[in-house]
Every structure is written in C-alpha cells, then in structure tokens.
Design a protein around this motif. Structure first.
Motif, short mmCIF file in Angstrom:
data_model
loop_
_atom_site.label_atom_id
_atom_site.label_comp_id
_atom_site.label_asym_id
_atom_site.label_seq_id
_atom_site.Cartn_x
_atom_site.Cartn_y
_atom_site.Cartn_z
N SER A 215 -3.73 2.24 -14.97
CA SER A 215 -3.54 3.62 -14.49
C SER A 215 -4.86 4.29 -14.10
N VAL B 180 -3.11 3.53 -3.14
CA VAL B 180 -3.07 2.38 -4.05
C VAL B 180 -2.79 1.12 -3.21
N TYR B 181 -3.66 0.13 -3.34
CA TYR B 181 -3.48 -1.15 -2.63
C TYR B 181 -3.29 -2.25 -3.66
N ALA C 52 5.56 0.90 -9.31
CA ALA C 52 4.70 2.08 -9.27
C ALA C 52 5.16 3.06 -10.34
N GLU D 25 0.70 5.84 -1.00
CA GLU D 25 -0.14 7.00 -1.29
C GLU D 25 0.64 8.03 -2.09
N TYR E 138 0.86 -1.19 0.00
CA TYR E 138 0.00 0.00 0.00
C TYR E 138 0.89 1.24 0.00
N LEU F 265 -5.94 -5.03 -7.49
CA LEU F 265 -5.39 -3.68 -7.54
C LEU F 265 -6.54 -2.70 -7.27
N SER F 266 -6.38 -1.86 -6.24
CA SER F 266 -7.46 -0.94 -5.87
C SER F 266 -6.91 0.48 -5.72
N PHE F 267 -7.71 1.47 -6.17
CA PHE F 267 -7.37 2.88 -6.02
C PHE F 267 -8.38 3.55 -5.08
#
Length: 535
Positions: A456, A485-486, A519, A420, A418, A494-496
């Motif tokens: 993205s 972002v995880y 990243a 940020e 994770y 993938l999660s935003f």
C-alpha cells in the motif's frame, strides 16, 4: 551420601501445597500426593467452577474425587520423621554465604530447612523437629526457608503483619489497624491472599487462553508459509516443465524450418541446374550448327553448295527466355520474417516510460460493494467511495471488511495493468492485495500494507508512505491528488506514480506475486476516492 538420600526422601514425601512433610497423606487419581487438609482447602476454592484439578499437573476431575488416607505412605512419612532427621549433617548441609542459616544452631550453623511465620525464625531439620512433634507448634505456619522474615514484621510496632488494608493496599499489623488505619477497609492477609489467588488463577486462565490463541495463530501462519512455499515450488516446477516443453517445441520447429529450407533449396537448385544444363546443350548444338554453316559458306563450287544446303538439320526450338530470368527478390525472406516476428513476440517488452505508454495498459476498474465496509458509500457506477458519518444499509456478506474502512475492486489483476486514483479530503491508502486477505476484525491481518498479502501507498496532504508487512518506508515526491499504479504481475513489478502534468515515480517494488491481485482503497475520515476513467 546417607544425608543426601535423606534430603531426597524428604522432598519426595513433602506436600507441594504446604511444602511440609505429608500429614494424613492422600493420593488423588493422577498419582500425586498431598496432605488431606491441603487438598481439601484447594478444592474448596474450586467448588464454584465445579471442576477440580491437581495443583501440580493441572489434570481436572469431574466430579470431585473422594479422598482416602494412604496408610502405607503415612507410615513411611512417620518412619522418615523418626530416622531421617537423626542422621549427622554432611558438610554440604552447613549454611554458606548465600544460604539461610538456622537461627537455633550454635557454632557453625546448618542450612535452614523451613521458616516459621509464627516464630519468625528459620530452622534446620533437627531444630525443626519440635514443630512436627509438639502440639504447641501444630498450628504454626511453615514455609520454605526465607531470609526475608523481617519483612513480615511491622517496623513501627514490631508486630507480625497479619492484616491487609484494602484502602491503602498494604500489609499492616493489629496495632496499625487500630491506629492510623482505623476505619479503613481491612481483612486478614490470608483472606486477601485467597481473593488475590482467585484473581491470579483467572489471570492465568486468560494468559493460557491467549497462549493457546497465539499458538493457533502461529500454527496457521506456519501453515500459510508452507502453503506459499508449496505454491511457489509448484509454480516453479510447472514453469520449468512448460519452458522445457517450449524449448523442445522450439528446437523441433527450428529443425523443421531448417529441413524445409534445405529441401526447398535442393529443389530450387536442382531446377536451376536442369535449366542450366539444357541451355549448355543448346549452346553446344548452336556452335556445331554455326560450324556447319561456316564450312558450307566457304564452299566454292556452286553446285556443291546448293546440293548440301537442303541437307542441313533445322535449328531446335529456343528455350523461353522468361524461364531463365533471375528472380529480383531474395529467396526465403518470408521465413526470416516469420522467425523474426516470433522472436519479437517472445522478447519481453520494456517498462513504460511516458504516460501515453502507460495508458496502453490501462484497465477500467470498478469497486465491489460486497467488500466495502458498512461506513463506506460506493457510488458513481461503483467507481467512487466516500467515508460517511453513519453506516450504510448493506447486506451481510463474508467478503466485507468489518472494521477497517476498506474496499476491493471487482476485477482481478494479472499481466500488465495501469490505473489511476483521484482522491479528496484528508487522505487515502492506495493498495493491491491478494483476495484471501482477512476481512473480519481490526487486526493487522486485515489492514492494507500490514501483512504479507498486501502492498500500500499511504497518501495524505503532507506526505507519502509505503507499507508492506507492517514495515514503513517514507516516500518523497511531488504531492498530487492523483496517483497512478502500474502492475506487471508476471515480472513482479509494482510501481506508484504521482500524476499531474507529468508522471513521477514514487516507489517501485520488485517481488514475486503468487496469486492474482485486486486493487484496494482505504479511506480517511472526511475523504473520498475514485477510480479514474483513463484514455
């Protein structure tokens, strides 16, 4: 059937340049035949390139081949002219509604075989014969039969349009050139055709080169698909082997634990039973002794009592009471605890829900200056990146993005991660990508979210948009200058998130990642972004 054979022969003995029967036929090295004058003119146009080619198969020759008349072929063509054209026309040689009719035939007209650009008329094979035999027609230009001959006639002056006006970009006749087109830049239509033909050849070469380039790209993409499939198949195969081995080890370990527990059970039970038996024997002895004492106690004769009392056997030593106490704790509870701990380790952890849970997986990321586009300034301990108004003095490096304002992290991402991103200005693209994304050029293969190697989230002051493989997905959610972002690499998640006082899920991807990820940041003009230190 005879006439059909003549038609086949005429096509066989025709020049593919002028479309007429061969005149002074020559055979070039690739085996194709042409009129000597036609192929000379064609090759004269190619002299500048110093490479001469066959108009049909495009085979090239260096140097230009020496042309010699094919005597046998010339004789066959002459024989065809004498005999082939005298055959009676079959029904299928008569002109139909869709055909060009002979302008000379009376009654039922035959199909036209050629059109003459000088006579402005179309002829069947029989009426075309004077064009082959009479010197008067030798210089006439014959083409494939066309119903549009009138298009070559000037509608105003009824003259053949043999001149091209470059000023007005149109074909005109000789009268037009002296009238409304007087003083314009004019050339013969043939000269303009030659010039345009050269341009056409250049365009064709460019198109053919682009075709080759695209075919190469398609082949490379196909190879990449095969590589991805091969890698995925191998990963699945290896995983299956590992899980099979793991299951085997687990089965063996289960069997070992079961055997150890049963063995310990047998030992403990045997120990307890031995103690139980010993106690039972002691009880029996004590009961017997108690009976003897009771009998003696009832003896009335004092002398007899005193005589028998010393002969009584002494009591055996009593069993230690501490050895027969029941254990207050359960047996084998440590085994159950160990197996439960192993189960918990193998059980997948749930996805985080709160920011505190996400922060347990936080990664301290830094940017790799060797990947940064030259217009980007990397600062603040390689955590911040800004799009500048002039290029920076970076050394040449093969990992650098040459055209897009992008940069990658130095650390690769696997497992659960994770991080940020805090951004300012017009906007930023927050991305993850495989390391082998293309770097050189401005194609979509290099742009985050526009290929199969990157994912993205496009953030600006008004909206969010998710991109993958050039597919655009609008995203709704509270606008924030901080994005979380995880990544759960093994689970393919993938999660935003929009991060402010609370965390709001913007977009979630469920896929399969075949390589470690990095990243990435793409910076808008007059904007900057920073990888945050989160704790």
């Amino acid at each position: 059937m005879a006439q059909k054979g003549v038609q086949l022969d005429r096509e066989t003995f025709s020049c593919s340049i002028c479309l007429d029967l061969l005149t002074d036929p020559v055979t070039i090295p690739c085996g194709h035949n042409y009129c000597m004058n036609c192929i000379k003119i064609h090759w004269d146009q190619e002299d500048e390139k110093r490479i001469h080619s066959c108009p049909q198969c495009r085979q090239t020759f260096i140097p230009k081949p020496v042309l010699q008349r094919n005597t046998m072929l010339a004789e066959l063509v002459e024989e065809l002219k004498k005999t082939g054209l005298q055959a009676a026309p079959a029904d299928h040689c008569y002109a139909g509604p869709e055909d060009v009719a002979c302008d000379v035939c009376t009654g039922r007209k035959l199909k036209a075989f050629k059109s003459c650009l000088v006579c402005l008329a179309s002829y069947c094979e029989q009426h075309l014969q004077p064009h082959y035999e009479s010197p008067t027609f030798k210089k006439h230009k014959l083409v494939e039969a066309s119903a549009k001959l009138q298009d070559t006639i000037c509608s105003r002056h009824d003259e053949v349009m043999k001149i091209f006006c470059r000023t007005d970009q149109q074909c005109i006749c000789i009268v037009c050139s002296m009238d409304e087109h007087k003083g314009h830049d004019t050339v013969s239509a043939a000269a303009e055709r030659t010039e345009r033909q050269r341009e056409l050849e250049v365009s064709r070469l460019n198109i053919q080169q682009r075709i080759q380039d695209r075919e190469k790209d398609v082949k490379e993409l196909q190879q990449e698909v095969e590589a991805i499939n091969g890698s995925a198949d191998k990963a699945v195969e290896d995983s299956e082997k590992i899980f099979t081995e793991l299951i085997r080890l687990m089965e063996k370990r289960r069997s070992d634990v079961k055997q150890q527990v049963r063995s310990q059970q047998e030992t403990e039970v045997s120990r307890v039973k031995d103690l139980q038996k010993k106690l039972e024997q002691e009880i029996t002895e004590l009961k017997r002794k108690d009976a003897e004492l009771e009998k003696l106690s009832h003896t009335e004769d004092h002398n007899q009592f005193l005589h028998n009392y010393p002969s009584l056997s002494p009591l055996s030593q009593s069993t230690d009471s501490s050895s027969i106490k029941i254990r207050p704790l359960r047996y084998f509870e440590d085994v159950t605890a160990a197996v439960s701990e192993l189960r918990d380790k193998l059980r997948p952890e749930p996805e985080p829900k709160t920011r505190a849970e996400f922060l347990k997986y936080s990664r301290e990321l830094t940017l790799d200056p060797n990947t940064a586009n030259t217009w980007l300034l990397v600062s603040e301990g390689n955590r911040k990146v800004t799009l500048m108004g002039e290029p920076q003095s970076y050394i040449c490096h093969p990992d650098r993005f040459t055209d897009w304002a992008q940069v990658l992290s130095r650390e690769r991402l696997t497992g659960r991660c994770y991080w940020e991103v805090e951004w300012t200005g017009d906007g930023v693209v927050v991305a993850v990508t495989y390391k082998n994304i293309s770097r050189a050029g401005s194609s979509d293969e290099c742009l985050f979210g526009h290929n199969v190697k990157s994912w993205s989230l496009d953030c600006d002051t008004n909206s969010y948009d998710f991109w993958y493989n050039s597919v655009h997905t609008p995203v709704s959610g509270p606008l924030s200058s901080r994005v979380g972002v995880y990544l759960d690499h093994s689970a393919g998640i993938l999660s935003f998130y929009s991060v402010s006082e609370t965390m709001t899920l913007l977009h979630r991807v469920q896929t399969t990642f075949t390589q470690p990820l990095y990243a990435g940041l793409h910076i808008y003009p007059e904007s900057s972004a920073e990888l945050c230190e989160v704790k």
